[in-house]
Scaffold this active site. Structure first.
Site, PDB file in Angstrom:
ATOM      1  N   THR A 409       0.842  -1.186   0.000  1.00 51.48           N
ATOM      2  CA  THR A 409       0.000   0.000   0.000  1.00 51.48           C
ATOM      3  C   THR A 409       0.884   1.246   0.000  1.00 51.48           C
ATOM      4  O   THR A 409       2.093   1.159  -0.115  1.00 51.48           O
ATOM      5  CB  THR A 409      -0.885   0.018   1.262  1.00 51.48           C
ATOM      6  OG1 THR A 409      -0.038  -0.101   2.406  1.00 51.48           O
ATOM      7  CG2 THR A 409      -1.870  -1.112   1.284  1.00 51.48           C
ATOM      8  N   GLU A 453      -7.097  -6.692  -5.570  1.00 57.94           N
ATOM      9  CA  GLU A 453      -7.578  -6.694  -4.191  1.00 57.94           C
ATOM     10  C   GLU A 453      -8.440  -7.899  -3.827  1.00 57.94           C
ATOM     11  O   GLU A 453      -8.587  -8.221  -2.643  1.00 57.94           O
ATOM     12  CB  GLU A 453      -8.367  -5.410  -3.901  1.00 57.94           C
ATOM     13  CG  GLU A 453      -7.539  -4.147  -3.918  1.00 57.94           C
ATOM     14  CD  GLU A 453      -6.575  -4.029  -2.750  1.00 57.94           C
ATOM     15  OE1 GLU A 453      -6.589  -4.909  -1.862  1.00 57.94           O
ATOM     16  OE2 GLU A 453      -5.810  -3.047  -2.725  1.00 57.94           O
ATOM     17  N   ASP A 456      -7.302 -10.449  -1.339  1.00 56.43           N
ATOM     18  CA  ASP A 456      -7.371 -10.225   0.109  1.00 56.43           C
ATOM     19  C   ASP A 456      -8.482 -11.048   0.752  1.00 56.43           C
ATOM     20  O   ASP A 456      -8.561 -11.133   1.977  1.00 56.43           O
ATOM     21  CB  ASP A 456      -7.579  -8.739   0.416  1.00 56.43           C
ATOM     22  CG  ASP A 456      -6.262  -7.994   0.561  1.00 56.43           C
ATOM     23  OD1 ASP A 456      -5.207  -8.649   0.603  1.00 56.43           O
ATOM     24  OD2 ASP A 456      -6.285  -6.746   0.637  1.00 56.43           O
ATOM     25  N   SER A 481      -9.043  -5.972   5.158  1.00 52.61           N
ATOM     26  CA  SER A 481      -7.803  -5.239   4.914  1.00 52.61           C
ATOM     27  C   SER A 481      -7.027  -5.103   6.213  1.00 52.61           C
ATOM     28  O   SER A 481      -7.590  -5.233   7.306  1.00 52.61           O
ATOM     29  CB  SER A 481      -8.125  -3.845   4.369  1.00 52.61           C
ATOM     30  OG  SER A 481      -6.963  -3.038   4.304  1.00 52.61           O
ATOM     31  N   SER A 482      -5.727  -4.841   6.086  1.00 56.02           N
ATOM     32  CA  SER A 482      -4.899  -4.479   7.242  1.00 56.02           C
ATOM     33  C   SER A 482      -4.586  -2.993   7.266  1.00 56.02           C
ATOM     34  O   SER A 482      -3.888  -2.525   8.175  1.00 56.02           O
ATOM     35  CB  SER A 482      -3.588  -5.265   7.212  1.00 56.02           C
ATOM     36  OG  SER A 482      -3.821  -6.642   7.296  1.00 56.02           O
ATOM     37  N   GLY A 504       2.423  -2.163   4.024  1.00 54.64           N
ATOM     38  CA  GLY A 504       3.099  -3.343   4.550  1.00 54.64           C
ATOM     39  C   GLY A 504       2.260  -4.586   4.712  1.00 54.64           C
ATOM     40  O   GLY A 504       2.616  -5.471   5.478  1.00 54.64           O
ATOM     41  N   GLY A 505       1.097  -4.702   4.010  1.00 54.38           N
ATOM     42  CA  GLY A 505       0.297  -5.911   4.135  1.00 54.38           C
ATOM     43  C   GLY A 505      -0.130  -6.132   5.572  1.00 54.38           C
ATOM     44  O   GLY A 505      -0.434  -5.198   6.313  1.00 54.38           O
TER      45      GLY A 505
END
Length: 598
Positions: A409, A453, A456, A481-482, A504-505
Site C-alpha cells: 500500500t 484486491e 485479500d 484489509s490491514s 506493509g500488508g
C-alpha cells in the site's frame, strides 16, 4: 519555482538508495514483506509551524505542499498527492485501487471507505481450482480474476464535496504536468521492476516499463505517461464519472474479462454501481491518556492494533528499549499479544455487511475484561500458535482463515493551516497489482495499473467441517484489509496529537503499533520512532527486521520457545506529531518518502 523544486526532489531520489538483497527465504516471508527492500536512506525528521504533508515519494509530497501553500485543505492536498502517487509509485497504489481515509475537521473524525468490492458475478469458489484446492497465489493474482471494483476516486470525490476548498480540477495539475513532461525513474521503482516476476508478461506494461532486452528502465530515465495524463485531464474536467464510465470503463472491462489465461468478472454495472461509504470511526481509549482513532471492519487494522496494545497494558512493565532497540523481554510480551490478536483477526474480522460482530459490536474485541482475560494467557514461554477467543456470542460459527499473503500500500498524512488533518492509506494490493496496465482507452503509452484486491479474500471458503470463513469471497463484498490509518488525540481536551500510517500488508498493524509505542511509551519523536527496527508475529514465528537486532535478542527469545525468523520488514511509515511549536514529521528510511511544510 515549482519546476526547480521538482528537479531538486528528483535528484534527491537518485541519491543513497543502495540495492539490498532479498532475504534468504523470500517466498516464506511473502506475507511479511509485501514489497521488496531497496535500501535505507537516513531521514532527518522535519519541524514545521503551520502545516505539513508526508507521503511516500518526494514528487507526491511536493504536489500536496503546493496545494496547502495555495490555501487548500488537507483533503485537497491528499487528492493531489494520490494522483501523483499513481504516476510515480505505480507498484503501491493508484486510481486503479482503493483507500481508507480518516479526516479530522476540528470537531469530528469522518471515516471514508473507498475499499474495492467484489463484482456481482463472483462466488466463494473464485480462487479454487477444478479439484477444489486453492490456487497458487500468483496464479490468482495475474489477470482479470483478482480485480475488484476500484474505489479511491469516487471516495475522494465524495470527501472533496464535504471538505474540499479548492476546485476539483485544480488538484490534478501537478500529476498531469508530471505525466506529460515526465519524471525520473527512482531507485525503488527500478528495483521493484527488476524483481517482479509477472509485469513483463503484460504487453502494454512491458513496452512501457521495460527496455527491448527485458531490463527495467534505468534509474534517472525520464518517463512520460501520456495515457494517464489524458485520463486525469478528463477526470479533472468531468469528475469520477470519466473513470467509472465512458472509454476508460469500457477498456477496463474488456481488459479484465478478455484476459487470455485468467479472465475476471467485472462489468460496467459493477463500476457504475460502486458507492463509497462513510463509516463510524473506531476510537479507543489507550493508557487513559490517548484516544486512538482508526477504521472499523472490513479493516482489521485498528481492532488488531488496539488488542495488542490493550493486552500489553495488562502485563507487568519491563524495560522496553535496550541498546536503542526493543528488548527481548518486551518483544516476548508484544509478540505473544500479537498471536492472540491475529487469532481473533482470522476468526472474526470481515465486511460487516456480510458478517456480524461477535456479541453484536466490534468493540467486544476491545472490551477491557476481554483483553485482561486474553493477556492472562501470556506466560514466560511462547505459546507458539494461539487460538481465537470468545468475546461474545455469534449467530454463525465461523472457521479461522488460513494464512495467505497480503501485500502493499501507500500512506499519506497531512495537517493543514486550519488544523484539519487526515490519515489515508491506499492500495492496489500486491506490487503492480494484477499486472494489467490500462491506458484508459486513449491508445497512448502508459496508463495506470489495475488492482488485485480480491486476493485479500480467503481463497479457502470453508474448513473441513463445512464452517464458512468470515472473509470468504462473496458478490459485492469488500475484502478484509490491514490498512490502518490512525489519528491520535489527547483524551482530555481532544486536541489532535498525531497522524500515522504505513504500507506493509498484514504487517501494517505492527508498524503503526510500534510507532505509537515509540511516540507515547518511549518518548521518541516521530522520526526516531519510525527508525526503530520492525518486529511482530502473525500467530506463527516471531519475526525480526533483518540485521537490526543484537544476536543476544534472538537467543533470548529462542530460549523462551520462540521460533525466530528474520525478514526485510519493509515498512513505509509516515507520521506527523504535534509539538509545542507546531508539528514534526517523520518518513520511513526504508522507502522514498519525505515531509514538507511551513
Amino acid at each position: 519555482m515549482f519546476n526547480a523544486r521538482i528537479a531538486l526532489l528528483s535528484s534527491l531520489l537518485l541519491m543513497g538508495l543502495s540495492a539490498c538483497h532479498a532475504p534468504e527465504h523470500q517466498a516464506e516471508y511473502a506475507q511479511i514483506a509485501p514489497e521488496a527492500a531497496s535500501g535505507l536512506t537516513t531521514k532527518p525528521g522535519w519541524a514545521v509551524e503551520r502545516f505539513a504533508v508526508a507521503a511516500a515519494n518526494p514528487l507526491a509530497t511536493e504536489a500536496g505542499y503546493q496545494i496547502l501553500k495555495a490555501g487548500g485543505s488537507a483533503l485537497d492536498a491528499a487528492i493531489a498527492v494520490q494522483m501523483v502517487l499513481t504516476l510515480v509509485e505505480p507498484q503501491s497504489s493508484g486510481i486503479g485501487g482503493g483507500a481508507y481515509l480518516l479526516h479530522w475537521d476540528g470537531e469530528r473524525v469522518a471515516a471514508f471507505d473507498g475499499r474495492e468490492t467484489a463484482p456481482a458475478g463472483v462466488d466463494e469458489n473464485l480462487f479454487l481450482n477444478a479439484d477444489g484446492a486453492p490456487m497458487d497465489f500468483l496464479q490468482a493474482v495475474v489477470g482479470g480474476r483478482s480485480v475488484g471494483v476500484p474505489g479511491v476516486l469516487k471516495m475522494l470525490e465524495q470527501a472533496h464535496q464535504e471538505y474540499g476548498k479548492l476546485p476539483w480540477k485544480d488538484l490534478f495539475q501537478s500529476a498531469i504536468a508530471l505525466a506529460e513532461d515526465g519524471f525520473e525513474v527512482s531507485p525503488r521503482l527500478h528495483a521493484l521492476l527488476a524483481r517482479d516476476p509477472a509485469l513483463r508478461d503484460n504487453q502494454q506494461a512491458a513496452a512501457f516499463y521495460y527496455q527491448e532486452d527485458g531490463s527495467p528502465l534505468p534509474v534517472g530515465h525520464r518517463l512520460r505517461n501520456p495515457a494517464l495524463g489524458a485520463l486525469l485531464r478528463e477526470v479533472a474536467e468531468h469528475g469520477s464519472k470519466a473513470f467509472y464510465g465512458g472509454r476508460n470503463a469500457e477498456t477496463m472491462i474488456k481488459q479484465v474479462r478478455g484476459h487470455s489465461s485468467n479472465p475476471g468478472y467485472l462489468t460496467l454495472a459493477d463500476l457504475d454501481g460502486y458507492q463509497p461509504r462513510q463509516l463510524e470511526a473506531m476510537c479507543t481509549l489507550w493508557q487513559q491518556r490517548y484516544r486512538v482513532c482508526g477504521f472499523p471492519p472490513p479493516s482489521s487494522g485498528h481492532i488488531t492494533q488496539m488488542q495488542i496494545l490493550g493486552m500489553l497494558e495488562n502485563l507487568p512493565p519491563v524495560p522496553a528499549l535496550e541498546q536503542g532497540v526493543p528488548s527481548a523481554d518486551f518483544l516476548h510480551r508484544y509478540t505473544e499479544a500479537a498471536r492472540l490478536a491475529y487469532a481473533d483477526r482470522a476468526q472474526y474480522l470481515a465486511d460487516p455487511d456480510f458478517v456480524p460482530a461477535p456479541g453484536g459490536t466490534w468493540n467486544s474485541l476491545l472490551a477491557p475484561a476481554y483483553l485482561k482475560q486474553r493477556a492472562a494467557m501470556i506466560g514466560e514461554r511462547s505459546m507458539g500458535t494461539a487460538e481465537a477467543g470468545n468475546p461474545g456470542s455469534m449467530s454463525v460459527a465461523f472457521a479461522a482463515q488460513p494464512a495467505q499473503p497480503e501485500y502493499g500500500t501507500s500512506h499519506i498524512s497531512i495537517v493543514d493551516a486550519e488544523g484539519n488533518a487526515l490519515a489515508m492509506t491506499s492500495s492496489i494490493e500486491q506490487a503492480f497489482g494484477s499486472r494489467m496496465l490500462n491506458d484508459g482507452g486513449t491508445g497512448l503509452p502508459g496508463g495506470y495499473l489495475l488492482n488485485n484486491e480480491l486476493t485479500d479474500f480467503s481463497f479457502t471458503p470453508k474448513d473441513a467441517e463445512g464452517r464458512p470463513v468470515a472473509n470468504r469471497v462473496e458478490a459485492n463484498k469488500r475484502p478484509r484489509s490491514s490498512m490502518n490509518p490512525t489519528l491520535v488525540f489527547d483524551a482530555e481536551d481532544n486536541r489532535l496529537l498525531a497522524s500515522i500510517g504505513s504500507p506493509g500488508g498484514s504487517a501494517i498493524i505492527h508498524f503503526t503499533a510500534k510507532t505509537l509505542l515509540g511516540l507515547y511509551d518511549w518518548e521518541l519523536d516521530a522520526q526516531r520512532a519510525i527508525d526503530l527496527p520492525n518486529f511482530g508475529s502473525f500467530n506463527g514465528p516471531t519475526v525480526l527486521e533483518a540485521g537490526r537486532f543484537p544476536a543476544g535478542t534472538r537467543k533470548a527469545l529462542e530460549a523462551r520457545g520462540h521460533e525466530v525468523r528474520e525478514s526485510a520488514l519493509t515498512s513505509g511509515l509516515q507520521a506527523i506529531q504535534r509539538t509545542e511549536s507546531g508539528w514534526f514529521g517523520g518518513a520511513d528510511p526504508r522507502r522514498e518518502g519525505v515531509v514538507m511544510g511551513e
